[in-house]
Design a protein around this motif. Sequence first.
Motif, short mmCIF file in Angstrom:
data_model
loop_
_atom_site.label_atom_id
_atom_site.label_comp_id
_atom_site.label_asym_id
_atom_site.label_seq_id
_atom_site.Cartn_x
_atom_site.Cartn_y
_atom_site.Cartn_z
N SER A 2 -14.32 5.14 4.39
CA SER A 2 -13.25 6.13 4.38
C SER A 2 -13.88 7.50 4.13
O SER A 2 -14.50 7.71 3.08
N GLU A 111 -11.14 10.24 8.24
CA GLU A 111 -9.85 9.61 7.98
C GLU A 111 -8.80 10.62 7.54
O GLU A 111 -7.63 10.51 7.89
N ARG A 174 1.44 5.07 15.22
CA ARG A 174 0.06 4.60 15.07
C ARG A 174 -0.58 5.17 13.81
O ARG A 174 -1.17 4.43 13.02
N LYS A 177 1.22 3.71 10.64
CA LYS A 177 0.83 2.34 10.34
C LYS A 177 -0.60 2.28 9.80
O LYS A 177 -0.92 1.44 8.94
N ASN A 178 -1.46 3.16 10.29
CA ASN A 178 -2.83 3.20 9.81
C ASN A 178 -2.88 3.54 8.32
O ASN A 178 -3.63 2.93 7.54
N LEU A 180 -0.25 3.23 6.12
CA LEU A 180 0.46 2.23 5.33
C LEU A 180 -0.31 0.91 5.23
O LEU A 180 -0.20 0.20 4.22
N SER A 181 -1.09 0.59 6.25
CA SER A 181 -1.83 -0.68 6.23
C SER A 181 -3.02 -0.62 5.26
O SER A 181 -3.49 -1.66 4.79
N LYS A 182 -3.50 0.58 4.95
CA LYS A 182 -4.65 0.72 4.07
C LYS A 182 -4.26 0.89 2.61
O LYS A 182 -5.11 0.81 1.71
N HIS A 183 -2.99 1.15 2.37
CA HIS A 183 -2.53 1.39 1.01
C HIS A 183 -1.26 0.58 0.76
O HIS A 183 -0.34 0.58 1.58
N ALA A 184 -1.22 -0.09 -0.36
CA ALA A 184 -0.03 -0.89 -0.71
C ALA A 184 1.04 0.05 -1.27
O ALA A 184 1.17 0.24 -2.48
N ASP A 212 7.72 -4.10 9.31
CA ASP A 212 6.59 -4.75 8.67
C ASP A 212 6.32 -4.20 7.27
O ASP A 212 5.62 -4.84 6.47
N PHE A 213 6.86 -3.02 6.98
CA PHE A 213 6.59 -2.37 5.70
C PHE A 213 7.78 -2.41 4.75
O PHE A 213 7.72 -1.87 3.65
#
Length: 276
Positions: A2, A111, A174, A177-178, A180-184, A212-213
Amino acid sequence: MSTYLVPVDFSKTADHAAKYAARLSFAMTNAKIILLNAYYVSEYESILPTPDMLITTDDRIADEISNRLAALEKLKTKLLEINPQAEVEVYLTRDTILRSVIDRVNREEIELIIIGSNGKKAKDESDIGSNAIKISKSSPVPVLVVPPKADYQSIRKAVLACDFKKVKEVIPIRALKNILSKHALELLVLNIHSGDNIDQNEEHFLHDMLKDFSPAYHYSDHPDTIKGIVTFAKNEGAQLIIALPKKYSFFESLLHESVSQKLTIKSHVPVLLLKD
């Protein structure tokens, strides 16, 4: 890895953003921070005296470069004290700040760009702070604007503000989602124009897009859009506001400095400007 790009000009505003980046990097097992300083001397500056009647000679330029590199190394040391595990690179360019940032982004997988925002009492303190919106408009990667009073907190809850209009065109799915997928993150979607008639098709599309989130949906009819967003984020204990500066979005107005400045000044948390 990152990689965070942090433009700095040695102001308190920029130093605050750099330290925020160092604390943010703790969440990553493999993080790199690039401290970028742009030292641009125009042709006119090289032939005309400064207000102090000094000529920008080659020797003065060399001294200034040496001083800036030393200041970058000093800031690097401070960041490594915060996160010894991070890789910190210092990078001095001789181009304008905007061109320097975009050039580095185009040459390396960045990033996030992290920029400090000038506050009410420091409007002219940081050149980078005053250029935050220009950088956001041109950057192909997300830009995190850190207000001067925003202390680092672990990001657990984020507010995504939108107006449920032209969802397909507005939501940079895109990029979203990038992130949100890396951070809870607990995601709160705020419709800031709930007084308007909501297009049910657009609302269903948004629900499907973000299913999905598992976000929670909220509605606001606050007469002041910016204040409504900031108040909601504060009441909900959010650590991040996600803005969508894209065509058709109500946040398109964020690309005008006066409005964006209001948000970053009034917000107690960083504002993520997200684009595809």
